[in-house]
Design a protein around this motif. Structure first.
Motif, short mmCIF file in Angstrom:
data_model
loop_
_atom_site.label_atom_id
_atom_site.label_comp_id
_atom_site.label_asym_id
_atom_site.label_seq_id
_atom_site.Cartn_x
_atom_site.Cartn_y
_atom_site.Cartn_z
N ARG A 126 -14.38 23.16 32.82
CA ARG A 126 -13.98 23.29 31.42
C ARG A 126 -12.45 23.25 31.27
NH1 ARG A 126 -17.90 28.54 31.07
NH2 ARG A 126 -19.88 27.51 30.59
N ARG A 127 -11.75 23.88 32.19
CA ARG A 127 -10.30 23.97 32.09
C ARG A 127 -9.65 22.58 32.16
NH1 ARG A 127 -6.38 26.60 36.63
NH2 ARG A 127 -7.40 24.95 37.83
N TYR A 155 -14.70 28.09 23.37
CA TYR A 155 -15.80 29.00 23.09
C TYR A 155 -16.75 29.11 24.28
CZ TYR A 155 -14.03 28.70 18.37
OH TYR A 155 -13.22 28.77 17.27
N ALA A 156 -16.95 27.99 24.98
CA ALA A 156 -17.78 28.03 26.19
C ALA A 156 -17.11 28.91 27.25
CB ALA A 156 -18.00 26.62 26.72
N MET A 157 -15.80 28.77 27.42
CA MET A 157 -15.08 29.60 28.39
C MET A 157 -15.12 31.07 28.01
SD MET A 157 -11.76 27.38 29.70
CE MET A 157 -11.31 26.39 28.29
N LEU A 158 -14.94 31.35 26.71
CA LEU A 158 -14.92 32.74 26.25
C LEU A 158 -16.29 33.40 26.38
CD1 LEU A 158 -13.44 35.08 24.77
CD2 LEU A 158 -14.31 34.08 22.64
N SER A 159 -17.35 32.69 25.95
CA SER A 159 -18.68 33.30 25.88
C SER A 159 -19.20 33.69 27.26
CB SER A 159 -19.66 32.34 25.20
OG SER A 159 -19.83 31.16 25.95
N ARG A 212 -12.98 31.69 37.57
CA ARG A 212 -14.02 30.67 37.77
C ARG A 212 -15.17 30.82 36.78
NH1 ARG A 212 -15.33 26.77 41.28
NH2 ARG A 212 -17.53 26.25 41.50
N SER A 213 -15.50 32.06 36.39
CA SER A 213 -16.60 32.26 35.44
C SER A 213 -16.32 31.57 34.11
CB SER A 213 -16.82 33.75 35.20
OG SER A 213 -15.66 34.35 34.62
N ALA A 214 -15.03 31.43 33.77
CA ALA A 214 -14.66 30.76 32.52
C ALA A 214 -14.51 29.27 32.69
CB ALA A 214 -13.34 31.35 32.00
N THR A 215 -13.98 28.84 33.82
CA THR A 215 -13.63 27.42 33.96
C THR A 215 -14.79 26.54 34.37
OG1 THR A 215 -12.96 27.74 36.27
CG2 THR A 215 -11.26 28.01 34.59
N HIS A 216 -15.86 27.13 34.92
CA HIS A 216 -17.01 26.33 35.36
C HIS A 216 -18.30 26.82 34.72
CE1 HIS A 216 -14.04 25.36 38.46
NE2 HIS A 216 -14.81 24.37 38.84
N ASP A 217 -19.24 25.87 34.51
CA ASP A 217 -20.56 26.25 34.01
C ASP A 217 -21.26 27.15 35.01
OD1 ASP A 217 -20.66 24.97 31.57
OD2 ASP A 217 -21.22 23.05 32.46
#
Length: 441
Positions: free
Chosen positions: A319-320, A365-369, A436-441
């Motif tokens: 995502r990043r 929003y995907a990174m935040l959630s 990593r929890s934010a930057t990757h699915d």
């Protein structure tokens, strides 16, 4: 429902996100044509950002409060988020319909204020709904589907005044009067806004809280306005590190897009078309063309989101890096506007902007959630959107006027250079995000 969330089909995600079509009709008409209305009513170009200020100021208050309240709402029939969808839809529809009938600047600014506040009542619960219903593995996919619908809404709504003109509506009016083409466009937008949100309400069920007894107990313990305010402040103070870093990205991103919404019409009508009189046919025709170009960024964001939706359903996204590259592409698009001489080439610039727009509406929003407590998803989504309205407030209070003149010079087209520079800074700010929890699915 308790336990692991089931994966939803594309059409289930489509139905729960369809209300965003109407929300984006409202935002696209607001972003594309409120500055035109302000100029028609006699506003000077430098005064335009200030006329927008009530909208983000209200959002600063409305978004976390609505998020907090929706987290603590549950009804077996009406759900958690859907009551807010409906209230926001009713108020937004009324404000959108009447905005172009304003006869004075203060009335138009007031209509924008009510419209933006009302749309936010619906919008933030829509963001939270994706996190409520989808497992983490489908979060990127869910937000990308929302962005696909937003792109469709942006493209259609941005072209509505032009379409009304082609169908025979008058595109000029007496001095100080908004043309019929704009009035009809806003009327259609009001109908789409209400009907699309109603569609989501009627086709989407919500999960109850996992532990209903505990949920009701927490509600009783946290009654009262002061308790709610204290909870919001506590969540702001304790926001996750990922949210703070995303806040930097959001600040530059939304400062850039606020600059575009405020100044695209005066900048392009003057720089590309040489039209400066808001009551002239040349200006109004040029303003319709600006709507076409703004529609291009919506159309491209739709296709880009469609590609992302397909990719996100098949492979894991970084995502990043995706967000960084998309924002830099949009920044280049804004900067190119300054150098363009042939009007058709603006479609190229706004195509690049559309890539950034699609990413802005999904990746943060995907990174935040993936990084916040699911029980507080609504309030955190509301708090997160403070990073959307704060840069707009800074811009409206003179930030845009000061920066573009101080760095690039007096010509209003220099606002696009400022927007591009800020969007590129937003892109590189993604390098701050390392979790990593934010930057990757």
């Amino acid at each position: 429902m308790t336990g692991t969330k089931s994966k939803l089909s594309f059409w289930q995600i489509w139905n729960m996100s369809f209300g965003f079509l109407g929300i984006q009709f409202g935002f696209a008409l607001q972003g594309g044509f409120m500055s035109r209305i302000f100029q028609t009513l006699g506003a000077d170009k430098d005064a335009i950002p200030f006329l927008w200020i009530a909208a983000p100021l209200t959002g600063l208050l409305v978004q976390p409060i609505v998020g907090y309240l929706s987290d603590r709402t549950w009804h077996p029939k009406f759900g958690r988020r859907k009551p807010f969808f409906f209230v926001g839809a009713v108020l937004s529809t009324i404000a959108l319909f009447f905005a172009p009938y304003s006869s004075a600047l203060w009335m138009a600014a007031g209509a924008l204020w009510i419209l933006d506040a009302s749309i936010n009542i619906s919008m933030e619960p829509f963001r939270a709904l994706v996190a409520d219903k989808l497992p983490d593995s489908q979060r990127s996919y869910g937000f990308v589907v929302q962005t696909l619908i937003i792109g469709i809404g942006t493209w259609i709504a941005s072209n509505l005044p032009w379409l009304m003109t082609q169908l025979g509506a008058s595109n000029t009016a007496a001095e100080g009067v908004v043309p019929d083409s704009v009035k009809y466009a806003f009327g259609i937008g009001a109908f789409v806004l209400f009907s699309s949100i109603l569609y989501t309400i009627l086709t989407t069920d919500e999960y109850p809280p996992e532990n209903l007894e505990e949920f009701e107990k927490e509600k009783k313990e946290q009654k009262g306005l002061f308790s709610g305010f204290n909870e919001i402040v506590k969540n702001i103070a304790g926001m996750p590190s990922v949210m703070k870093k995303l806040g930097v990205v959001q600040f530059f991103s939304w400062f850039a897009f606020f600059t575009m919404w405020s100044f695209a019409t005066p900048a392009i009508t003057e720089h590309i078309f040489g039209a400066t009189d808001p009551s002239s046919e040349a200006y109004n025709n040029a303003a319709d063309r600006v709507g076409n170009y703004l529609g291009t960024y919506g159309l491209v964001s739709m296709f880009y989101a469609l590609i992302l939706a397909f990719v996100a359903s098949k492979v894991k996204l970084n995502r990043r890096l995706l967000h960084m590259g998309s924002l830099i592409a949009g920044g280049v698009g804004f900067i190119l506007i300054y150098f363009i001489q042939e009007p058709w080439m603006l479609h190229i610039s706004f195509s690049l902007v559309g890539i950034a727009w699609a990413s802005i509406l999904s990746m943060p929003y995907a990174m935040l959630s993936s990084s916040v407590d699911p029980k507080r998803m609504g309030v955190y989504m509301g708090i997160f959107n403070m990073f959307i309205v704060i840069p707009q407030i800074v811009a409206a209070l003179g930030g845009v006027n000061f920066l573009y003149k101080a760095i690039f010079g007096e010509a209003v087209i220099n606002t696009m250079l400022l927007a591009g520079t800020l969007l590129i800074l937003a892109g590189f700010s993604n390098l701050l995000i390392t979790e990593r929890s934010a930057t990757h699915d």
